[in-house]
Enzyme design. Structure first.
Site, PDB file in Angstrom:
ATOM      1  N   HIS B 193      -1.740  -8.900 -29.080  1.00  0.00           N
ATOM      2  CA  HIS B 193      -2.282 -10.005 -28.380  1.00  0.00           C
ATOM      3  C   HIS B 193      -1.603 -10.353 -27.189  1.00  0.00           C
ATOM      4  O   HIS B 193      -1.799 -11.115 -26.251  1.00  0.00           O
ATOM      5  CB  HIS B 193      -2.507 -11.095 -29.302  1.00  0.00           C
ATOM      6  N   ARG B 223     -15.640 -16.370 -35.502  1.00  0.00           N
ATOM      7  CA  ARG B 223     -15.392 -16.854 -34.236  1.00  0.00           C
ATOM      8  C   ARG B 223     -16.362 -16.085 -33.282  1.00  0.00           C
ATOM      9  O   ARG B 223     -16.724 -14.933 -33.768  1.00  0.00           O
ATOM     10  CB  ARG B 223     -13.972 -17.159 -33.851  1.00  0.00           C
TER      11      ARG B 223
END
Lengths: 317, 346
Positions: B193, B223
């Site tokens: 990330h 999500r």
């Protein structure tokens, strides 16, 4: 939280202090598979007060017809283990959580040293099934008070053979941690579960010998300790709650009808963490989750096992 | 209800298109006029009938064409499938999860028969029928994760849970928004990330990791994520950048409505039982601007979201070249009407 409805299929007294419970799904279907070292939280209703205690799953992870747990009768119990021993009977329905693993095997480990003290043997029972299936190199070191307290020694001897080493206090055979941990090949992982003194000694010995931190694993569920009563204020819910001596903060919050997040309820997983907005006294941190500096900052608390002293404690809930 | 699988392509002549029903069920990701990163994770519970969240894994009209496109990508670059040796338990967990869900949710297309550990899997749309022993890799023609991963829409990464973090230790990735499995395999959560702008400073990634480490069996979460892609191309990988990177230069005011696609990822995460690993599933949906504009509230919303987009995100999502043109194109649909919070088309 999603719960599983089970019923007690069998109860067996395995030592003077330990009972073994077998659970099956109430509707007769299969239970979820799980990984070695997993636990479930069992809910029991004692006189209208819900107790939720974590117990390691002991059966083979490959068997999904039944779950097995063992419960040691605790001397200073707040009621949970005594209730399990005296009031839970065959056929009784119970609610349990899905299995959760906070004590998993390091799959990349080259060798696994498992150290168990007394009832701390329970998470290793399922781990051994996994280690054997994977054909892994392992040793199980199992210490207990006296022959009659070696709850699963005979069963383990049969399944582990030479991998098992027993240490019995009453026979004055003792586990030499220093010797054990100072002579292991690179890539060995050590796992410990048992009384606090044993866990601390294992962690310290391994660290002093220079074991990498991520090769040292322990699990020690805490029971919420009994303590002085205190008051808390929940800022968002706008309520004040009295936490009695025998109740945990989390239980008091739940009893007041406020929904709080939780998983292990033993100070390990971190899910129930709450932000402290204001406090005029001391926070009595009992968990294994927060770091020492987080504990010192007085900004966070784990309501499942920790308590407080003082007049005012405002939480963000 | 039996699905009608379309014949279409996601490369070269790009014959991909959405039916009216597919447009209506498109997972539009913007409930508000402004977009910012958040830990927008919610339980992956059964959604409304016909919605992309109705079932554990969504199979739609593009299923067969996507599996064919995946096969082409894997043939050209076998490195899009990777699995480190300690992930074999997770591979079988994945087989159990996906075959079980598909057979239960789409019984007219998929069946799974179990006789103890002897399983028979039938995939009618792809014409596959195999009998194998669960847990015995020698009884399948490929590794179990590879075998079933090819029969599913979307990408999958298996995350190993150790050292208080998650490692991307296996994956089958052929429809990615410009990231590389070969580059990320074996990386930890914080490592992969690292490039996401602004999220690290906001603490979003640390909070999301903490949440996922406590992900429970039987309680999956989901999500939505999004980006924009020129042409309905699934394989927008860094490896094949020369094949698609320059497509951005072909966008002009006349063709933008057809060429520029909103690319939405329905990301779902499941805890796997025997391995204690986590499946990260990334299911990609594509819709061009013209089809979005069929629903006025979507066009208005997308206009406002894009107009107020942070420059770092425009750059990160690769929209710099055509972003002003897109905002102009969308502006004509926006009369300034106040929109209620939500993502429904009507």
């Amino acid at each position: 939280m999603t719960m599983i409805n089970v019923k007690v299929a069998a109860i067996e007294q395995v030592t003077p202090l330990v009972k073994h419970f077998t659970f099956v799904k109430e509707d007769g279907s299969s239970l979820p598979a799980f990984s070695g070292g997993s636990h479930v939280v069992v809910s029991i209703d004692i006189g209208g007060r819900v107790h939720r205690n974590p117990y390691s799953l002991m059966g083979s992870p490959m068997e999904n017809e039944a779950y097995h747990i063992s419960v040691r009768r605790q001397e200073n119990s707040r009621g949970g283990s005594v209730f399990m021993h005296e009031n839970v009977t065959v056929g009784m329905p119970l609610k349990i959580t899905y299995p959760m693993n906070l004590f998993s095997l390091a799959k990349k480990g080259r060798k696994h040293i498992l150290i168990a003290g007394g009832i701390g043997i329970t998470p290793f029972m399922s781990q051994i099934a996994d280690l054997k299936r994977m054909g892994a190199n392992y040793e199980l070191h199992y210490a207990f008070r006296s022959p009659e307290h070696g709850a699963f020694a005979a069963q383990l001897k049969e399944s582990c053979g030479d991998h098992l080493h027993c240490y019995i206090d009453s026979n004055a055979t003792r586990l030499d941690l220093q010797a054990l941990l100072s002579d292991q090949p690179l890539g060995t992982h050590v796992y410990v579960c048992g009384p606090s003194a044993m866990v601390v000694a294992t962690l310290e010995t391994a660290r002093n010998l220079g074991w990498p931190e991520n090769h040292i694993h322990s699990e020690q569920f805490l029971s919420p300790p009994i303590g002085e009563p205190f008051k808390i204020q929940l800022a968002r819910s706008n309520v004040e709650i009295q936490v009695s001596a025998e109740m945990s903060m989390l239980e008091a919050i739940e009893a007041a009808g406020v929904e709080a997040d939780f998983l292990c309820r033993g100070g390990v997983c971190g899910r129930c963490e709450l932000d402290v907005l204001e406090t005029d006294g001391a926070l009595l941190h009992n968990d294994h989750f927060l770091t020492d500096s987080e504990k010192a900052s007085c900004k966070k608390i784990m309501p499942c096992v920790s308590r407080a002293k003082g007049e005012r404690l405002v939480l963000d809930l | 209800m039996a699905l009608n699988f379309k014949k279409e392509t996601f490369r070269e002549d790009y014959t991909y298109s959405n039916s009216d029903a597919a447009i209506k069920r498109f997972p539009f990701p913007f409930p508000e006029d402004q977009y910012m990163y958040s830990v927008n994770i919610e339980p992956h519970t059964k959604g409304k009938q016909g919605s992309v969240c109705e079932f554990t894994f969504d199979i739609d009209e593009h299923y067969v064409a996507e599996c064919i496109d995946k096969k082409i990508t894997l043939e050209q670059d076998p490195g899009r499938y990777q699995a480190l040796p300690h992930m074999m338990d997770a591979q079988w967990d994945f087989v159990e999860l996906t075959m079980g869900a598909l057979a239960q949710d789409y019984p007219e297309h998929f069946t799974l028969q179990k006789q103890g550990l002897i399983w028979t899997w039938e995939n009618k749309p792809l014409g596959i029928k195999d009998t194998f022993t669960f847990g015995d890799t020698s009884t399948l023609a490929a590794e179990p994760f590879d075998y079933i991963g090819r029969q599913l829409q979307g990408d999958f990464v298996l995350l190993d849970h150790r050292d208080e973090t998650l490692y991307a230790d296996a994956g089958i990735v052929t429809s990615q928004a410009d990231w590389s499995l070969a580059f990320n395999v074996g990386m930890s959560w914080r490592e992969w990330h690292g490039p996401v702008p602004r999220a690290t400073e906001l603490g979003v990634m640390d909070r999301a990791l903490k949440y996922l480490l406590n992900l429970q069996i039987g309680s999956p979460v989901r999500r939505l994520n999004w980006t924009m892609t020129v042409n309905p191309r699934l394989d927008t990988s860094p490896e094949n950048y020369p094949h698609w990177g320059s497509d951005r230069n072909t966008v002009n005011a006349e063709n933008i409505g057809d060429l520029v696609h909103l690319r939405v990822e329905l990301q779902t995460l499941f805890r796997l039982p025997r391995s204690n690993a986590i499946v990260f599933s990334i299911r990609c949906y594509l819709i061009n601007l013209k089809d979005i504009a069929i629903y006025p509230c979507w066009a208005k919303r997308l206009h406002r979201v894009q107009k107020t987009m942070h420059p770092d995100l425009i750059e990160y999502k690769g929209m710099t070249k055509f972003h002003p043109m897109m905002v102009d194109w969308l502006a004509k649909f926006d009369d300034g009407e106040t929109l209620a919070i939500g993502t429904q088309p009507e």
